[in-house]
Design an enzyme around this catalytic site. Structure first.
Site, PDB file in Angstrom:
ATOM      1  N   GLY A  49     -87.964  -7.441 -52.998  1.00 42.49           N
ATOM      2  CA  GLY A  49     -89.148  -7.606 -53.822  1.00 42.49           C
ATOM      3  C   GLY A  49     -89.232  -8.966 -54.487  1.00 42.49           C
TER       4      GLY A  49
ATOM      5  CD  GLU B 267     -79.013   0.802 -69.431  1.00 39.72           C
ATOM      6  OE1 GLU B 267     -78.620  -0.048 -68.630  1.00 39.72           O
ATOM      7  OE2 GLU B 267     -80.221   0.998 -69.697  1.00 39.72           O
TER       8      GLU B 267
ATOM      9  CG  HIS C  97     -81.612  -2.505 -69.476  1.00 36.99           C
ATOM     10  ND1 HIS C  97     -81.601  -1.257 -68.905  1.00 36.99           N
ATOM     11  CD2 HIS C  97     -82.633  -3.181 -68.863  1.00 36.99           C
ATOM     12  CE1 HIS C  97     -82.561  -1.171 -67.998  1.00 36.99           C
ATOM     13  NE2 HIS C  97     -83.194  -2.337 -67.958  1.00 36.99           N
ATOM     14  CB  ALA C  98     -81.163  -8.121 -72.977  1.00 35.68           C
TER      15      ALA C  98
END
Length: 302
Positions: free
Chosen positions: A143, A249, A268-269
């Site tokens: 993608g 998470e 997760h940043a």
């Protein structure tokens, strides 16, 4: 239109009544749900119980691409539309994947700890790193993010290969998954989390990677079998990992990955940039305008 932004970020655009709420503040979130017509959703899972508290809710707008944290069936049962915004965070995530690959190759975590402790010079020979140039980078996915990252790694002299669910035999850089793994000095994960991709990289597939390979994951944690990854890293068979996502998470401090000095982590940043927020707000506000006008939504998922 009353919008609930489920993140501690202010929105100052015209025409919308936006109330923000930190993802960890469940009490405030519950208090805002009854009046919410739209939720701008980031990561905290949304399910039937949340929707039942929000009788006016018409749209869940994912700020990002992955909708695995939204109960799509429960939303559909209640007539709540769900939309995402593919590509809006692609530049930020691709840059972060490159950052994590380089940080893992150069043992940045271990060097950082030594430097802060006053023991960083002379550099210990055991932390001799490697260069990305000249290596083969395998991209799990084809993608927008993988395409951007491909250009970046090729610009520093790496060879890029990729795999996709649909074969592309006419492209000389395409490989079936197992073939890609066997050739990848660095493997970067860029697929959504679905029933088919859960633990796609299990112990058997991780063992196909060359000895000393690096794994980078900025997609979803559960695409990788975390226990198998820990074992491969602890044994030294894999040289390192750069991880922005985890199976659970927020990741607990007791996660065994955090005890390994050959693992570089983020919470997760990878998407979190000023530019990404600007793109998020542009699409989210447009979909609110479309919702109010009864027009087709951009990137509707359900």
């Amino acid at each position: 239109m009353r919008v609930l932004l489920h993140y501690a970020m202010d929105y100052a655009g015209p025409g919308l009544d936006v109330a923000s709420c930190p993802e960890q503040d469940d009490e405030r979130f519950a208090s805002l749900l009854p009046d919410a017509e739209v939720i701008w959703h980031v990561l905290r899972p949304l399910g039937a119980a949340d929707f039942d508290r929000a009788p006016k809710l018409r749209l869940v707008q994912k700020l990002g691409t992955g909708v695995n944290t939204i109960d799509l069936d429960a939303a559909a049962e209640r007539g709540i539309a769900v939309a995402n915004m593919p590509g809006a965070n692609a530049q930020a995530v691709a840059e972060t994947a490159l950052l994590l690959a380089l940080a893992a190759l150069r043992r940045v975590r271990a060097f950082d700890a030594l430097t802060r402790a006053g023991r960083g010079w002379p550099a210990p020979p055991s932390l001799t790193g490697g260069e990305l140039g000249g290596r083969t980078v395998g991209l799990l996915g084809g993608g927008r993010i993988a395409t951007l990252l491909r250009g970046m790694v090729e610009a520093v002299g790496a060879r890029a290969l990729f795999t996709t669910r649909t074969p592309r035999p006419s492209d000389p850089s395409w490989r079936p998954l197992d073939g890609l793994l066997r050739e990848s000095d660095v493997l970067s994960v860029h697929v959504p989390l679905t029933a088919e991709t859960h633990h796609l990289l299990d112990a058997r597939r991780l063992a196909l990677l060359p000895e000393g390979a690096i794994v980078v994951n900025t997609a979803r944690g559960a695409v990788v079998d975390e226990a198998a990854l820990v074992a491969a890293l602890a044994s030294g068979r894999l040289a390192g990992a750069g991880l922005d996502v985890f199976e659970r998470e927020p990741a607990a401090a007791s996660n065994p990955l955090f005890a390994l000095d050959n693992v570089v982590t983020m919470p997760h940043a990878s998407w979190l940039t000023h530019e990404t927020w600007a793109r998020y707000f542009e699409v989210a506000a447009e979909n609110c305008r479309r919702l109010a006008a009864g027009a087709p939504l951009l990137h509707r998922v359900r």
